[in-house]
Design a protein around this motif. Structure first.
Motif, PDB file in Angstrom:
ATOM      1  N   SER A  23      -5.314 -51.361  -3.414  1.00 27.44           N
ATOM      2  CA  SER A  23      -4.590 -52.389  -4.400  1.00 27.44           C
ATOM      3  C   SER A  23      -4.053 -53.365  -5.110  1.00 27.44           C
ATOM      4  CB  SER A  23      -3.598 -51.134  -5.263  1.00 27.44           C
ATOM      5  OG  SER A  23      -3.014 -51.458  -4.078  1.00 27.44           O
ATOM      6  N   VAL A  24      -4.421 -54.071  -3.662  1.00 29.02           N
ATOM      7  CA  VAL A  24      -4.334 -54.776  -2.882  1.00 29.02           C
ATOM      8  C   VAL A  24      -4.612 -56.613  -3.434  1.00 29.02           C
ATOM      9  CG1 VAL A  24      -3.774 -57.012  -1.210  1.00 29.02           C
ATOM     10  CG2 VAL A  24      -3.693 -54.269  -0.547  1.00 29.02           C
ATOM     11  N   PRO A  25      -4.303 -57.708  -4.223  1.00 26.19           N
ATOM     12  CA  PRO A  25      -4.912 -57.913  -4.579  1.00 26.19           C
ATOM     13  C   PRO A  25      -6.429 -59.012  -4.765  1.00 26.19           C
ATOM     14  CG  PRO A  25      -2.575 -58.470  -5.004  1.00 26.19           C
ATOM     15  CD  PRO A  25      -2.519 -57.533  -4.099  1.00 26.19           C
ATOM     16  N   GLU A  26      -7.006 -59.409  -4.799  1.00 22.98           N
ATOM     17  CA  GLU A  26      -8.355 -60.293  -4.376  1.00 22.98           C
ATOM     18  C   GLU A  26      -7.406 -61.269  -3.585  1.00 22.98           C
ATOM     19  OE1 GLU A  26     -12.779 -61.781  -5.365  1.00 22.98           O
ATOM     20  OE2 GLU A  26     -11.938 -59.738  -6.662  1.00 22.98           O
ATOM     21  N   GLY A  27      -6.977 -62.045  -4.047  1.00 22.52           N
ATOM     22  CA  GLY A  27      -6.291 -63.250  -3.894  1.00 22.52           C
ATOM     23  C   GLY A  27      -5.536 -63.089  -2.647  1.00 22.52           C
ATOM     24  N   ALA A  28      -5.197 -62.493  -2.423  1.00 21.39           N
ATOM     25  CA  ALA A  28      -4.621 -62.449  -0.802  1.00 21.39           C
ATOM     26  C   ALA A  28      -5.645 -61.702  -0.198  1.00 21.39           C
ATOM     27  CB  ALA A  28      -3.381 -61.238  -1.373  1.00 21.39           C
ATOM     28  N   LEU A  29      -6.578 -61.665  -0.172  1.00 24.83           N
ATOM     29  CA  LEU A  29      -7.925 -60.749   0.861  1.00 24.83           C
ATOM     30  C   LEU A  29      -8.617 -62.516   0.907  1.00 24.83           C
ATOM     31  CD1 LEU A  29      -8.245 -57.632  -0.695  1.00 24.83           C
ATOM     32  CD2 LEU A  29      -7.529 -57.968   1.322  1.00 24.83           C
ATOM     33  N   ALA A  38      -8.582 -59.577   9.444  1.00 18.96           N
ATOM     34  CA  ALA A  38      -9.488 -58.014   9.238  1.00 18.96           C
ATOM     35  C   ALA A  38     -10.296 -58.840  10.314  1.00 18.96           C
ATOM     36  CB  ALA A  38      -9.411 -58.069   8.026  1.00 18.96           C
ATOM     37  N   ALA A  39     -10.904 -59.339  10.687  1.00 17.85           N
ATOM     38  CA  ALA A  39     -11.958 -59.244  11.953  1.00 17.85           C
ATOM     39  C   ALA A  39     -11.318 -59.000  13.043  1.00 17.85           C
ATOM     40  CB  ALA A  39     -12.608 -60.599  11.164  1.00 17.85           C
ATOM     41  N   LEU A  40     -10.319 -59.714  13.055  1.00 20.19           N
ATOM     42  CA  LEU A  40      -9.973 -59.253  14.890  1.00 20.19           C
ATOM     43  C   LEU A  40      -9.046 -57.988  15.114  1.00 20.19           C
ATOM     44  CD1 LEU A  40      -9.100 -63.210  15.531  1.00 20.19           C
ATOM     45  CD2 LEU A  40     -10.696 -62.045  16.038  1.00 20.19           C
ATOM     46  N   VAL A  41      -8.642 -57.363  14.278  1.00 23.81           N
ATOM     47  CA  VAL A  41      -8.101 -56.798  14.230  1.00 23.81           C
ATOM     48  C   VAL A  41      -8.897 -55.186  14.987  1.00 23.81           C
ATOM     49  CG1 VAL A  41      -6.241 -54.628  13.261  1.00 23.81           C
ATOM     50  CG2 VAL A  41      -6.041 -57.154  12.750  1.00 23.81           C
ATOM     51  N   PRO A  42     -10.019 -54.971  14.432  1.00 24.26           N
ATOM     52  CA  PRO A  42     -10.258 -53.633  14.504  1.00 24.26           C
ATOM     53  C   PRO A  42     -10.934 -54.002  16.061  1.00 24.26           C
ATOM     54  CG  PRO A  42     -10.969 -54.292  12.229  1.00 24.26           C
ATOM     55  CD  PRO A  42      -9.957 -55.362  12.826  1.00 24.26           C
TER      56      PRO A  42
END
Length: 102
Positions: A23-29, A38-42
């Motif tokens: 449900s997070v808005p696409e603009g925030a992503l 999002a790429a580094l945390v995993p």
């Protein structure tokens, strides 16, 4: 019965976290910082889990066959070996050290 309650609460919590992520808005992503995180945390979480499982034994630091296998995998990665070769090197070195040390 308390185990089943814990399992149910955990399942519900996981579902709610998944729903919250959807449900997070696409603009925030689309922000550069969010994309980088999002790429580094995993990768960071996987590295931390690997280090904890390799060098940890309860509350003590341990250097054993698992550490040697991880070192062999690191060398194979530096030499740009294919993934299966990296895993094979780690397995063979770990098994070899365990066989030698008994």
């Amino acid at each position: 019965m308390s185990v089943w309650i814990a399992i149910g609460l955990t399942a519900a919590g996981c579902y709610l976290v998944k729903l919250l992520g959807l449900s997070v808005p696409e603009g925030a992503l689309e922000r550069p910082l969010v994309r980088k995180l999002a790429a580094l945390v995993p990768v960071a979480l996987l590295a931390a889990l690997t280090a904890q499982q390799t060098f940890g034994d309860g509350s003590a630091l341990v250097l054993d066959a698992k550490a040697a296998g991880l070192g062999a995998a690191a060398v194979a990665l530096v030499l740009r070996a294919p993934f299966l070769v990296v895993v094979g090197a780690a397995v063979l070195v770990t098994a070899g050290v365990r066989a030698v040390t008994g």
